[in-house]
Design an enzyme around this catalytic site. Structure first.
Site, PDB file in Angstrom:
ATOM      1  N   ASP A 474       0.833  -1.204   0.000  1.00 24.28           N
ATOM      2  CA  ASP A 474       0.000   0.000   0.000  1.00 24.28           C
ATOM      3  C   ASP A 474       0.867   1.253   0.000  1.00 24.28           C
ATOM      4  OD1 ASP A 474      -2.336   1.464  -0.037  1.00 24.28           O
ATOM      5  OD2 ASP A 474      -3.189   0.524   1.743  1.00 24.28           O
ATOM      6  N   ASP A 536     -10.704   1.923  -3.325  1.00 26.75           N
ATOM      7  CA  ASP A 536     -11.230   1.648  -1.987  1.00 26.75           C
ATOM      8  C   ASP A 536     -12.752   1.663  -1.963  1.00 26.75           C
ATOM      9  OD1 ASP A 536      -8.812   1.247  -0.749  1.00 26.75           O
ATOM     10  OD2 ASP A 536      -8.615   3.305  -0.032  1.00 26.75           O
TER      11      ASP A 536
END
Length: 722
Positions: A474, A536
């Site tokens: 990430d 997301d």
């Protein structure tokens, strides 16, 4: 071979299956762009001099400026008479220089060379032409590198700048590619957005002067994607002329079009010149990231399918390029930071019963991290939360029948961390200024080898401590307070260096990139990880739009897509469990929910969805993708289909996004089928020819309510079955 050169070495023709790219050297040594478009059937004895008018009439010294202002430069440079957007700027010690590069020879290579420290398209069938240009005053050489991928209709460009002089100079602008299009009516298509709504196609008319997209955030960004397509005004999904350009790079970029005073259109693409100043010492070479060019005379969909084929076969690497990806469950939306070993084992046990194959432990397993304010950089297991560490946890997960994956954010450090307290100078910042935080964290300076080395040592220690087969990498903030010079680009090179080492030292590791969702979904990242978390926003209806835009350039096999809980944690929308599964099937299929807390009916649905995934995986990941009408065109539904290369099977995915009374029934016109073949449809008894399905259309039954979905599988009716 896809490259032809005239006998006098003044004309260079590059042919793919359906396109031709033509370059010529003017009598004065300037390199000109002559043609890019549908394939020219030139024959062996083609008279290139008959097209010399495309390079102009040359110049008299009294009118050299006017000549240069209209010459179709193959690689534009400033300072003499070309006042359009250009590719290269160089400063010597006394300031920026006017540049006049002239043709200095060529070289043919049997295959495409690797780019030093950079990702790139690869393949033994990539015949390569290198054209050299020389600037006499500065003793600089520009090498323009063209690799031809005939089957995919792709031409891949890169550029190398060599300093053959005795003193250093500074590169202040190095774009990779330039293309010149003749006067016409064109539109520009780009991909825009923000967090949670990445890669929305945006189409507008190309008018006079400049239009651009860019990122100066240090990453390719949620807001823009390093892609643009110049299309004929009448172009749609299946018809019209399309010129697609995609930069294989993950940092700051600039893509720009400009209509000149004469109506010609120039497109340029490369590293953004914002705060870029690269010292090129005597004898050194700078290599710029490459640009992929796709030409399609079969509309926007034709361009997309060519990008998909090229990237699936010649960009994505490693054992998972062609291998079926494991169906995983990620615990983030199930637990957020609130989990322990027993909770993860409980999730793993229920997940295994449903046919899920991997558990991925997300944020919160290290340091003393109970929220997002601490511990990034301290990649040591929190044994208060996970007693016995990763080894005990992973062994328990494996005993329950699942493989194990882990989340990390290697590029970041928390101010509340041992790493930051030991090395506060390791973050990116400007001397004398306080560095801003984003998501309570700083960015480590990966342009520095010692920083990368220490972080890599910590990553390896984690991966060697247990049987970990997947890493979600990430990156949750942009770069700020970056000093002018080389840091932006060296940072990206540092990320590439670490990911290359990781995938080399752990060759069976499945790496999935993520950047606060889809903030670094680009071709550069695909070189290191075969899949990237798409967004997301896991809401099924929102994902239709996000995945549709992403597939403008990137293949379905690269899109991380999961079934999440409802009401959705971001939008609060509730959609049927079946619809969530159908939408996530257009990607690397997985789950983002607490499988221990859902209804038994939904657990049974998971089993069925995974069976569907296994049945259609190869078709979805390797087939030809077709966008059918959707809510973007004002319809009350979204629809796409994937067709196998031999046209023997296809899968249609339909989702109703709105319900209105007393409107005509929808008729879906299919694409990509064989007109002559008869197809059996999975939801009805009849067989229908490809011609009828594409020209008369198909009514979708069984998806009448809001957010209802339907998948229809088509298989060719064999002669023996007729």
């Amino acid at each position: 071979m896809g490259i032809s050169i005239s006998g006098d070495s003044k004309y260079f023709q590059m042919d793919t299956k359906n396109s031709t790219y033509l370059i010529g050297v003017a009598p004065d040594g300037f390199l000109g762009h002559m043609y890019y478009g549908e394939k020219l059937q030139t024959g062996r004895d083609f008279d290139y001099d008959g097209l010399s008018w495309l390079l102009g009439k040359g110049f008299a010294e009294r009118d050299k400026i006017n000549f240069e202002d209209s010459f179709p430069w193959e690689y534009g440079m400033p300072g003499y008479g070309d006042f359009r957007e250009h590719c290269l700027e160089i400063a010597a010690e006394e300031g920026k220089e006017a540049l006049e590069f002239r043709y200095a020879g060529y070289e043919l290579l049997p295959e495409k060379p690797d780019l030093q420290g950079l990702p790139g398209v690869f393949g033994e069938d990539g015949d390569t032409l290198v054209i050299r240009l020389r600037e006499q005053k500065l003793s600089l050489v520009v090498e323009l590198v063209y690799s031809v991928f005939e089957k995919e209709d792709a031409i891949v460009k890169s550029v190398r700048i060599k300093n053959e002089g005795a003193s250093a100079c500074f590169l202040t602008r190095v774009l990779t590619s330039q293309v010149e299009l003749p006067p016409g009516q064109y539109d520009l298509i780009t991909l825009h957005g923000s967090w949670g709504r990445e890669r929305e196609p945006y189409r507008r008319e190309i008018g006079w002067d400049c239009q651009s997209i860019s990122s100066i955030r240090g990453v390719s960004s949620h807001q823009s994607n390093p892609f643009m397509a110049v299309v004929s005004r009448n172009a749609d999904e299946e018809t019209g002329t399309v010129y697609g350009m995609n930069l294989v790079y993950s940092g700051n970029f600039l893509a720009e079009t400009q209509m000149s005073q004469f109506g010609t259109v120039r497109g340029v693409m490369g590293i953004h010149p914002h705060q870029f100043r690269w010292k090129l010492a005597a004898g050194e070479c700078f290599v710029a990231p490459e640009v992929v060019h796709i030409f399609s005379s079969e509309g926007i969909g034709g361009m997309s399918r060519r990008f998909h084929d090229l990237y699936r076969g010649h960009l994505i690497r490693g054992p998972y390029r062609d291998r079926k990806r494991p169906v995983l469950i990620n615990n983030w939306e199930a637990t957020y930071f609130n989990f322990n070993t027993e909770k993860l084992w409980e999730i793993a046990e229920k997940a295994a019963e449903c046919g899920i194959e991997m558990l991925v432990m997300d944020d919160g397993w290290f340091g003393h991290r109970e929220d997002d304010s601490t511990s990034l950089g301290d990649w040591e297991t929190n044994e208060n939360k996970l007693p016995g560490g990763l080894k005990r946890l992973v062994e328990g997960v494996k005993e329950r029948g699942l493989a194990f994956g882990i989340w990390m954010e290697p590029e970041m450090v928390s101010p509340d961390s041992d790493l930051y307290r030991e090395h506060p100078d390791w973050i990116i910042g400007q001397q004398g200024r306080e560095t801003s935080r984003g998501r309570n964290q700083y960015v480590l300076d990966f342009s520095r080898p010692e920083v990368r080395e220490e972080i890599y040592r910590r990553i390896c220690r984690v991966l060697q401590s247990a049987d970990i087969t997947y890493v979600k990498w990430d990156m949750n903030r942009c770069l700020t307070h970056v000093p002018e010079g080389e840091v932006y680009h060296r940072y990206v090179l540092g990320v590439y260096d670490l990911q290359n080492r990781l995938t080399t030292d752990f060759p069976n590791l499945l790496l999935e990139n993520c950047s606060s969702g889809g903030g670094r979904f680009d071709a550069g990242m695909l070189y290191y990880s075969p899949q990237i978390w798409c967004s997301d926003d896991t809401d099924a209806i929102e994902r239709l739009r996000i995945q549709r835009g992403t597939a403008m350039v990137y293949p379905l096999s690269a899109m991380g897509a999961h079934v999440s809980d409802c009401p959705n944690h971001a939008t609060r929308r509730t959609t049927p469990f079946a619809t969530r599964g159908d939408v996530a099937l257009a990607g690397t299929f997985g789950y983002e929910l607490d499988v221990t807390a859902i209804a038994e009916e939904d657990r049974q649905a998971i089993r069925r969805q995974i069976e569907v995934y296994h049945q259609y995986h190869e078709l979805i990941c390797q087939g030809d993708y077709y966008r059918l009408p959707s809510q973007a065109e004002g319809r009350d539904y979204d629809c796409y289909m994937v067709v196998s290369k031999d046209k023997s099977q296809a899968l249609i995915s339909f989702v109703r996004t709105n319900v209105r009374l007393n409107y005509p029934e929808e008729r879906i016109y299919l694409r990509g089928l064989s007109e002559e073949k008869l197809y059996r449809l999975s939801d009805r008894e009849t067989t229908i020819s490809g011609s009828v399905l594409m020209k008369v259309g198909l009514k979708v039954n069984g998806a009448e309510g809001e957010y209802q979905s339907k998948q229809i599988y088509l298989t060719e009716l064999k002669d023996s079955e007729s």
